[in-house]
Design a protein around this motif. Structure first.
Motif, PDB file in Angstrom:
ATOM      1  N   LYS A  23      31.208  25.776 123.736  1.00 49.02           N
ATOM      2  CA  LYS A  23      31.419  26.894 122.813  1.00 49.02           C
ATOM      3  C   LYS A  23      32.367  26.505 121.685  1.00 49.02           C
ATOM      4  O   LYS A  23      32.176  26.908 120.537  1.00 49.02           O
ATOM      5  CB  LYS A  23      31.958  28.128 123.558  1.00 49.02           C
ATOM      6  CG  LYS A  23      30.967  28.674 124.553  1.00 49.02           C
ATOM      7  CD  LYS A  23      29.653  29.025 123.887  1.00 49.02           C
ATOM      8  CE  LYS A  23      28.580  29.330 124.872  1.00 49.02           C
ATOM      9  NZ  LYS A  23      27.272  29.508 124.256  1.00 49.02           N
ATOM     10  N   GLU A  42      35.156  34.355 119.938  1.00 52.48           N
ATOM     11  CA  GLU A  42      34.217  34.931 118.976  1.00 52.48           C
ATOM     12  C   GLU A  42      33.769  33.873 117.989  1.00 52.48           C
ATOM     13  O   GLU A  42      34.470  32.896 117.757  1.00 52.48           O
ATOM     14  CB  GLU A  42      34.883  36.068 118.197  1.00 52.48           C
ATOM     15  CG  GLU A  42      35.240  37.251 119.040  1.00 52.48           C
ATOM     16  CD  GLU A  42      35.918  38.353 118.244  1.00 52.48           C
ATOM     17  OE1 GLU A  42      36.355  38.111 117.104  1.00 52.48           O
ATOM     18  OE2 GLU A  42      36.015  39.467 118.786  1.00 52.48           O
ATOM     19  N   ARG A  83      29.690  35.303 133.187  1.00 57.29           N
ATOM     20  CA  ARG A  83      29.542  34.990 131.760  1.00 57.29           C
ATOM     21  C   ARG A  83      28.919  36.191 131.066  1.00 57.29           C
ATOM     22  O   ARG A  83      27.943  36.754 131.547  1.00 57.29           O
ATOM     23  CB  ARG A  83      28.621  33.790 131.577  1.00 57.29           C
ATOM     24  CG  ARG A  83      29.107  32.540 132.250  1.00 57.29           C
ATOM     25  CD  ARG A  83      28.056  31.457 132.332  1.00 57.29           C
ATOM     26  NE  ARG A  83      27.419  31.176 131.065  1.00 57.29           N
ATOM     27  CZ  ARG A  83      26.333  30.401 130.927  1.00 57.29           C
ATOM     28  NH1 ARG A  83      25.780  29.847 131.982  1.00 57.29           N
ATOM     29  NH2 ARG A  83      25.815  30.190 129.746  1.00 57.29           N
ATOM     30  N   ARG A  84      29.503  36.581 129.926  1.00 57.32           N
ATOM     31  CA  ARG A  84      28.965  37.674 129.112  1.00 57.32           C
ATOM     32  C   ARG A  84      28.927  37.211 127.669  1.00 57.32           C
ATOM     33  O   ARG A  84      29.871  36.578 127.192  1.00 57.32           O
ATOM     34  CB  ARG A  84      29.845  38.915 129.243  1.00 57.32           C
ATOM     35  CG  ARG A  84      29.797  39.535 130.625  1.00 57.32           C
ATOM     36  CD  ARG A  84      30.745  40.703 130.769  1.00 57.32           C
ATOM     37  NE  ARG A  84      32.152  40.365 130.585  1.00 57.32           N
ATOM     38  CZ  ARG A  84      32.919  39.766 131.482  1.00 57.32           C
ATOM     39  NH1 ARG A  84      32.416  39.412 132.638  1.00 57.32           N
ATOM     40  NH2 ARG A  84      34.177  39.516 131.240  1.00 57.32           N
ATOM     41  N   TRP A  85      27.826  37.541 126.962  1.00 58.07           N
ATOM     42  CA  TRP A  85      27.710  37.130 125.570  1.00 58.07           C
ATOM     43  C   TRP A  85      26.803  38.090 124.821  1.00 58.07           C
ATOM     44  O   TRP A  85      26.015  38.815 125.421  1.00 58.07           O
ATOM     45  CB  TRP A  85      27.177  35.706 125.475  1.00 58.07           C
ATOM     46  CG  TRP A  85      25.765  35.557 125.938  1.00 58.07           C
ATOM     47  CD1 TRP A  85      24.638  35.642 125.168  1.00 58.07           C
ATOM     48  CD2 TRP A  85      25.303  35.324 127.267  1.00 58.07           C
ATOM     49  NE1 TRP A  85      23.511  35.459 125.941  1.00 58.07           N
ATOM     50  CE2 TRP A  85      23.898  35.272 127.236  1.00 58.07           C
ATOM     51  CE3 TRP A  85      25.944  35.164 128.489  1.00 58.07           C
ATOM     52  CZ2 TRP A  85      23.138  35.058 128.370  1.00 58.07           C
ATOM     53  CZ3 TRP A  85      25.177  34.956 129.615  1.00 58.07           C
ATOM     54  CH2 TRP A  85      23.791  34.899 129.556  1.00 58.07           C
ATOM     55  N   TYR A 137      33.068  28.718 118.275  1.00 58.98           N
ATOM     56  CA  TYR A 137      33.712  29.886 118.873  1.00 58.98           C
ATOM     57  C   TYR A 137      35.215  29.665 118.913  1.00 58.98           C
ATOM     58  O   TYR A 137      35.689  28.576 119.258  1.00 58.98           O
ATOM     59  CB  TYR A 137      33.196  30.129 120.286  1.00 58.98           C
ATOM     60  CG  TYR A 137      31.823  30.755 120.327  1.00 58.98           C
ATOM     61  CD1 TYR A 137      31.678  32.123 120.483  1.00 58.98           C
ATOM     62  CD2 TYR A 137      30.678  29.976 120.216  1.00 58.98           C
ATOM     63  CE1 TYR A 137      30.420  32.710 120.531  1.00 58.98           C
ATOM     64  CE2 TYR A 137      29.422  30.549 120.248  1.00 58.98           C
ATOM     65  CZ  TYR A 137      29.303  31.904 120.409  1.00 58.98           C
ATOM     66  OH  TYR A 137      28.052  32.483 120.443  1.00 58.98           O
ATOM     67  N   ARG A 146      29.414  37.135 116.922  1.00 56.71           N
ATOM     68  CA  ARG A 146      29.084  36.972 118.337  1.00 56.71           C
ATOM     69  C   ARG A 146      30.335  36.859 119.181  1.00 56.71           C
ATOM     70  O   ARG A 146      31.379  36.424 118.707  1.00 56.71           O
ATOM     71  CB  ARG A 146      28.255  35.706 118.536  1.00 56.71           C
ATOM     72  CG  ARG A 146      26.948  35.717 117.814  1.00 56.71           C
ATOM     73  CD  ARG A 146      26.206  34.433 118.050  1.00 56.71           C
ATOM     74  NE  ARG A 146      24.968  34.422 117.273  1.00 56.71           N
ATOM     75  CZ  ARG A 146      24.235  33.359 117.083  1.00 56.71           C
ATOM     76  NH1 ARG A 146      24.594  32.200 117.603  1.00 56.71           N
ATOM     77  NH2 ARG A 146      23.140  33.432 116.374  1.00 56.71           N
ATOM     78  N   TYR A 147      30.195  37.212 120.452  1.00 52.78           N
ATOM     79  CA  TYR A 147      31.296  37.029 121.395  1.00 52.78           C
ATOM     80  C   TYR A 147      30.784  36.283 122.620  1.00 52.78           C
ATOM     81  O   TYR A 147      29.585  36.257 122.907  1.00 52.78           O
ATOM     82  CB  TYR A 147      31.919  38.365 121.803  1.00 52.78           C
ATOM     83  CG  TYR A 147      31.047  39.200 122.715  1.00 52.78           C
ATOM     84  CD1 TYR A 147      31.145  39.088 124.099  1.00 52.78           C
ATOM     85  CD2 TYR A 147      30.122  40.102 122.202  1.00 52.78           C
ATOM     86  CE1 TYR A 147      30.344  39.839 124.935  1.00 52.78           C
ATOM     87  CE2 TYR A 147      29.321  40.866 123.022  1.00 52.78           C
ATOM     88  CZ  TYR A 147      29.437  40.736 124.389  1.00 52.78           C
ATOM     89  OH  TYR A 147      28.635  41.478 125.218  1.00 52.78           O
ATOM     90  N   TYR A 148      31.713  35.691 123.348  1.00 55.39           N
ATOM     91  CA  TYR A 148      31.395  34.999 124.589  1.00 55.39           C
ATOM     92  C   TYR A 148      32.604  35.180 125.495  1.00 55.39           C
ATOM     93  O   TYR A 148      33.730  34.891 125.088  1.00 55.39           O
ATOM     94  CB  TYR A 148      31.141  33.513 124.326  1.00 55.39           C
ATOM     95  CG  TYR A 148      30.512  32.798 125.488  1.00 55.39           C
ATOM     96  CD1 TYR A 148      29.139  32.815 125.679  1.00 55.39           C
ATOM     97  CD2 TYR A 148      31.295  32.128 126.406  1.00 55.39           C
ATOM     98  CE1 TYR A 148      28.556  32.173 126.754  1.00 55.39           C
ATOM     99  CE2 TYR A 148      30.727  31.484 127.481  1.00 55.39           C
ATOM    100  CZ  TYR A 148      29.353  31.503 127.652  1.00 55.39           C
ATOM    101  OH  TYR A 148      28.782  30.874 128.724  1.00 55.39           O
ATOM    102  N   TYR A 181      37.951  34.877 126.251  1.00 54.59           N
ATOM    103  CA  TYR A 181      37.171  35.669 125.304  1.00 54.59           C
ATOM    104  C   TYR A 181      37.258  34.960 123.963  1.00 54.59           C
ATOM    105  O   TYR A 181      38.363  34.760 123.442  1.00 54.59           O
ATOM    106  CB  TYR A 181      37.708  37.097 125.187  1.00 54.59           C
ATOM    107  CG  TYR A 181      36.931  37.913 124.176  1.00 54.59           C
ATOM    108  CD1 TYR A 181      35.781  38.585 124.548  1.00 54.59           C
ATOM    109  CD2 TYR A 181      37.324  37.965 122.850  1.00 54.59           C
ATOM    110  CE1 TYR A 181      35.042  39.314 123.631  1.00 54.59           C
ATOM    111  CE2 TYR A 181      36.596  38.691 121.912  1.00 54.59           C
ATOM    112  CZ  TYR A 181      35.467  39.357 122.308  1.00 54.59           C
ATOM    113  OH  TYR A 181      34.736  40.070 121.399  1.00 54.59           O
TER     114      TYR A 181
END
Length: 85
Positions: free
Chosen positions: A72, A11, A39-41, A77, A21-23, A9
């Motif tokens: 990233k 940011e 994958r979630r973003w 990130y 934002r997050y990833y 995780y």
């Protein structure tokens, strides 16, 4: 079976550009024995988007996981800063 857990995780925060934002990524098995990279973003505080990649072998999923992590990190990130308790 997955040999070790893969969870991430990160940011990307920039107040001058109103960016928060997050990833998130994880490697998990599905019910059929395949290995999946989830994958979630999105914007922090929102539901965001999700994508699932299916692989037959764990090393293929790990390779994509590490490639995405490198991308990233280049874009700024970073892990969530810890807050003192």
């Amino acid at each position: 079976m997955i040999s070790q857990p893969y969870n991430l995780y990160v940011e990307r925060l920039d107040a001058t550009r109103n960016m928060a934002r997050y990833y998130a990524m994880s490697i998990e098995p599905n019910l059929f024995g395949d290995i999946c990279l989830l994958r979630r973003w999105g914007r922090i505080g929102s539901k965001g988007q999700m994508m699932v990649h299916h692989f037959g072998r764990e090393n293929e999923a790990v390779r994509l996981f590490l490639d995405l992590l490198r991308q990233k990190r280049k874009r700024g990130y970073r892990p969530r800063p810890s807050t003192p308790t």
